[in-house]
Design a protein around this motif. Sequence first.
Motif, mmCIF file in Angstrom:
data_model
loop_
_atom_site.group_PDB
_atom_site.id
_atom_site.type_symbol
_atom_site.label_atom_id
_atom_site.label_comp_id
_atom_site.label_asym_id
_atom_site.label_seq_id
_atom_site.Cartn_x
_atom_site.Cartn_y
_atom_site.Cartn_z
ATOM 1 N N SER A 121 0.811 -1.218 0.000
ATOM 2 C CA SER A 121 0.000 0.000 0.000
ATOM 3 C C SER A 121 0.842 1.266 0.000
ATOM 4 O O SER A 121 0.344 2.348 -0.312
ATOM 5 C CB SER A 121 -0.931 0.007 1.221
ATOM 6 O OG SER A 121 -0.168 -0.046 2.429
ATOM 7 N N VAL A 122 2.139 1.155 0.301
ATOM 8 C CA VAL A 122 3.011 2.328 0.339
ATOM 9 C C VAL A 122 3.565 2.656 -1.045
ATOM 10 O O VAL A 122 3.561 3.818 -1.478
ATOM 11 C CB VAL A 122 4.169 2.116 1.338
ATOM 12 C CG1 VAL A 122 5.127 3.298 1.299
ATOM 13 C CG2 VAL A 122 3.626 1.895 2.738
ATOM 14 N N ASN A 123 4.044 1.631 -1.748
ATOM 15 C CA ASN A 123 4.734 1.873 -3.015
ATOM 16 C C ASN A 123 3.952 1.462 -4.256
ATOM 17 O O ASN A 123 4.289 1.895 -5.360
ATOM 18 C CB ASN A 123 6.077 1.125 -3.022
ATOM 19 C CG ASN A 123 6.992 1.577 -1.900
ATOM 20 O OD1 ASN A 123 7.300 2.758 -1.787
ATOM 21 N ND2 ASN A 123 7.434 0.635 -1.076
ATOM 22 N N ALA A 124 2.924 0.633 -4.108
ATOM 23 C CA ALA A 124 2.179 0.158 -5.268
ATOM 24 C C ALA A 124 1.235 1.229 -5.795
ATOM 25 O O ALA A 124 0.823 2.139 -5.061
ATOM 26 C CB ALA A 124 1.398 -1.103 -4.909
ATOM 27 N N ALA A 125 0.882 1.095 -7.070
ATOM 28 C CA ALA A 125 -0.073 2.023 -7.682
ATOM 29 C C ALA A 125 -1.497 1.633 -7.287
ATOM 30 O O ALA A 125 -1.852 0.448 -7.249
ATOM 31 C CB ALA A 125 0.074 1.995 -9.191
ATOM 32 N N ARG A 126 -2.302 2.642 -6.993
ATOM 33 C CA ARG A 126 -3.703 2.390 -6.662
ATOM 34 C C ARG A 126 -4.511 2.371 -7.955
ATOM 35 O O ARG A 126 -4.526 3.341 -8.718
ATOM 36 C CB ARG A 126 -4.220 3.484 -5.728
ATOM 37 C CG ARG A 126 -5.637 3.241 -5.228
ATOM 38 C CD ARG A 126 -6.046 4.237 -4.157
ATOM 39 N NE ARG A 126 -5.935 5.620 -4.629
ATOM 40 C CZ ARG A 126 -5.154 6.523 -4.081
ATOM 41 N NH1 ARG A 126 -4.383 6.213 -3.039
ATOM 42 N NH2 ARG A 126 -5.109 7.767 -4.555
ATOM 43 N N LYS A 127 -5.179 1.253 -8.217
ATOM 44 C CA LYS A 127 -5.948 1.109 -9.442
ATOM 45 C C LYS A 127 -7.297 1.807 -9.346
ATOM 46 O O LYS A 127 -7.749 2.438 -10.294
ATOM 47 C CB LYS A 127 -6.140 -0.377 -9.763
ATOM 48 C CG LYS A 127 -4.827 -1.149 -9.901
ATOM 49 C CD LYS A 127 -5.032 -2.639 -10.094
ATOM 50 C CE LYS A 127 -5.515 -2.966 -11.483
ATOM 51 N NZ LYS A 127 -5.550 -4.431 -11.721
ATOM 52 N N LYS A 128 -7.929 1.672 -8.201
ATOM 53 C CA LYS A 128 -9.218 2.327 -7.975
ATOM 54 C C LYS A 128 -9.641 2.084 -6.538
ATOM 55 O O LYS A 128 -8.943 1.401 -5.766
ATOM 56 C CB LYS A 128 -10.268 1.792 -8.939
ATOM 57 C CG LYS A 128 -10.696 0.345 -8.679
ATOM 58 C CD LYS A 128 -11.813 -0.070 -9.626
ATOM 59 C CE LYS A 128 -12.347 -1.463 -9.297
ATOM 60 N NZ LYS A 128 -13.467 -1.857 -10.180
ATOM 61 N N PHE A 129 -10.810 2.634 -6.162
ATOM 62 C CA PHE A 129 -11.394 2.349 -4.859
ATOM 63 C C PHE A 129 -12.587 1.414 -5.040
ATOM 64 O O PHE A 129 -13.351 1.537 -6.010
ATOM 65 C CB PHE A 129 -11.846 3.640 -4.166
ATOM 66 C CG PHE A 129 -10.721 4.427 -3.562
ATOM 67 C CD1 PHE A 129 -10.193 4.073 -2.333
ATOM 68 C CD2 PHE A 129 -10.181 5.513 -4.236
ATOM 69 C CE1 PHE A 129 -9.149 4.797 -1.775
ATOM 70 C CE2 PHE A 129 -9.137 6.239 -3.697
ATOM 71 C CZ PHE A 129 -8.617 5.880 -2.455
ATOM 72 N N ILE A 130 -12.727 0.476 -4.096
ATOM 73 C CA ILE A 130 -13.867 -0.436 -4.097
ATOM 74 C C ILE A 130 -14.834 0.038 -3.015
ATOM 75 O O ILE A 130 -14.438 0.252 -1.866
ATOM 76 C CB ILE A 130 -13.438 -1.890 -3.816
ATOM 77 C CG1 ILE A 130 -12.246 -2.292 -4.690
ATOM 78 C CG2 ILE A 130 -14.594 -2.857 -4.050
ATOM 79 C CD1 ILE A 130 -11.647 -3.633 -4.325
ATOM 80 N N SER A 131 -16.063 0.203 -3.379
ATOM 81 C CA SER A 131 -17.051 0.758 -2.455
ATOM 82 C C SER A 131 -17.422 -0.216 -1.356
ATOM 83 O O SER A 131 -17.362 -1.442 -1.531
ATOM 84 C CB SER A 131 -18.318 1.159 -3.215
ATOM 85 O OG SER A 131 -18.028 2.099 -4.219
ATOM 86 N N SER A 132 -17.817 0.327 -0.217
ATOM 87 C CA SER A 132 -18.341 -0.481 0.879
ATOM 88 C C SER A 132 -19.588 -1.215 0.404
ATOM 89 O O SER A 132 -20.425 -0.666 -0.321
ATOM 90 C CB SER A 132 -18.697 0.428 2.056
ATOM 91 O OG SER A 132 -19.362 -0.295 3.068
ATOM 92 N N GLY A 133 -19.715 -2.490 0.799
ATOM 93 C CA GLY A 133 -20.850 -3.300 0.410
ATOM 94 C C GLY A 133 -20.675 -4.055 -0.893
ATOM 95 O O GLY A 133 -21.514 -4.879 -1.258
#
Length: 442
Positions: free
Chosen positions: A403-415
Motif C-alpha cells: 500500500s506504500v509503493n504500489a499504484a492504486r488502481k481504484k477504490f472499491i465501495s463499501s458493500g
Amino acid sequence: MLKTTYQLLTLFLLLLIAASCSKSKGPLAIFNKLSPHDTYAQRLKDNGFDHTAMGSAWLLNATQIVTKPLNINIPYKETGYFADDKVSSTALRFDAKRGQKLHITITKKPATNFAIYADLFEETGSQVPKLAASADTIGAVLDHEVKQTGRYILRLQPELLRAGEYTLTITAGPSLGFPVSASGKPRIGSFWGDGRDEGGRKHEGIDIFAPKRTPAIAAANGTVTGVTVNTLGGNVVFMRPENEDYTLYYAHLDVQNVGTGQTVGTGDTIGLVGNTGNARTTPPHLHFGIYTSGGAIDPLAFVDRNAKQPLPVTASLKYLNATVRTNIKGSKLYNLPSVSALAVNTLDLHTALTVHAATDGWYKVTLPDGQNGYISSKNVGDTGAIRTFTLKAEQALYNAPDSVNAARKKFISSGEKVSLLAAYRNYLLVDVNGETGWIEAK
C-alpha cells in the motif's frame, strides 16, 4: 483504446529497429565485435529507445538479472514463457569443469516469431562476470569449451514486445575424443589422485584398460611433440591439440606409431595399448594424462563419455506466465529444483506465485515481493475463487501487495462483493467484477 495504443507502439518499435542498419553505429562497435545481445541493445540506443520506459527497463534488466541468478545443476532442462507486455529475462548459475564442452540449445514456439539472446558468463570474483560465449535463437546452438573450472551464468533475454514459449536444454560432454579405440571396449579403471607406490605419490592421470595392442588414438587434431621412452611410462607419446594450451600424454604403449613433428587427426592411431614401463605387472592399459604450464590436471572431464541427459519436464505447462497459489500450508520454496536443496522460504496456504518456467516436476516462480525460487508443481493450483465476501468499508485496490509503493488502481465501495483468489502476507488478491488487484486484509 489501450490495446490499440499498445499495438501501434509495438509496430513502431519493430519497424524502427528493423530499419536500422545491420552494423551498429554506436561507440561500442568501433572497438569491439558486438554479441547479438549487445547489437540489439545498441540498436535500441541508436533509435532513442533507451529514453523510453520499456527500452530503459530492458537495458537495466540485462545488467541486473546476472547479479541474482537462480542456481541449477547440469544437465538441466526447462520450458518457460516470455510475455510481450513485460520486460523479462532469466539467469541460471551452474558449476562446470575445465575440459567439459557445454551444449546449450533453445527451441521456441512460435519458431520464427521472436529472438532470444543467450549469453554465457564466467564468474571471476569481481562484481561483473566475464562474457564467455553468446548466441541468439535466430542462429542455433551455443557450444562452449570450458577453459576454467568454476561457476557460470547463462542469461536468456528476449527482444522487446515479442512473446513465446521456449525450451532450454544444457548438457555437458567431453571436449576431446576418447583416446582408446571402441573396438577394445575400453573402460576407465583408475582415476586422478589414486594412491601410487604405497601412498608415496598420487596418480596424475587416468588408466584406460583394453586388450593388448588395441589402438590408442588421437583425441583431437594436433601435432606430435615427443616420442620417447621413460622409466615410469615406458613407451610414451606427447601430442599438442590445435589451438590449446595443454599437451596430451600417452603412456605404457606397446608400440608407438607416430613420429615427432607429425600432424595427426582425431581418431588416428598414436600407438598400441600395452604395459611397458612400471606397468609390467598390470593388465594392458593406457595411462592418459594432460599437462599444462602449471603441471598435470585431471583429464577425466576432457574425455568422460558418460554424459548425462536432463530429466524431462513433467510439470504441467498450463501455468506458464500465470499467477497460481499454494494448495498446501508449509510449502517450501527452494534455491534448487530438489528437495535436498536449501529451503529459502516456507509459504502459507494460498500464497500467490507467478510461474515463469517448468523443470522436471518443479516450477520456477517469483513471489509478489520479487523473491525467486523453485516449488514442487504438486504444491500449486489455480487461482479460482476461494470464497466471496462483502467489503465492510471502502478499500483501495492496488496493483501489488504494497500500500506504500504500489499504484492504486481504484477504490472499491463499501458493500461491494469481491472474490478471494490468493494471499500474500497482509494482503489479499481479489477479483472485483473481472478486475484483479490487491487489498489490505482487515
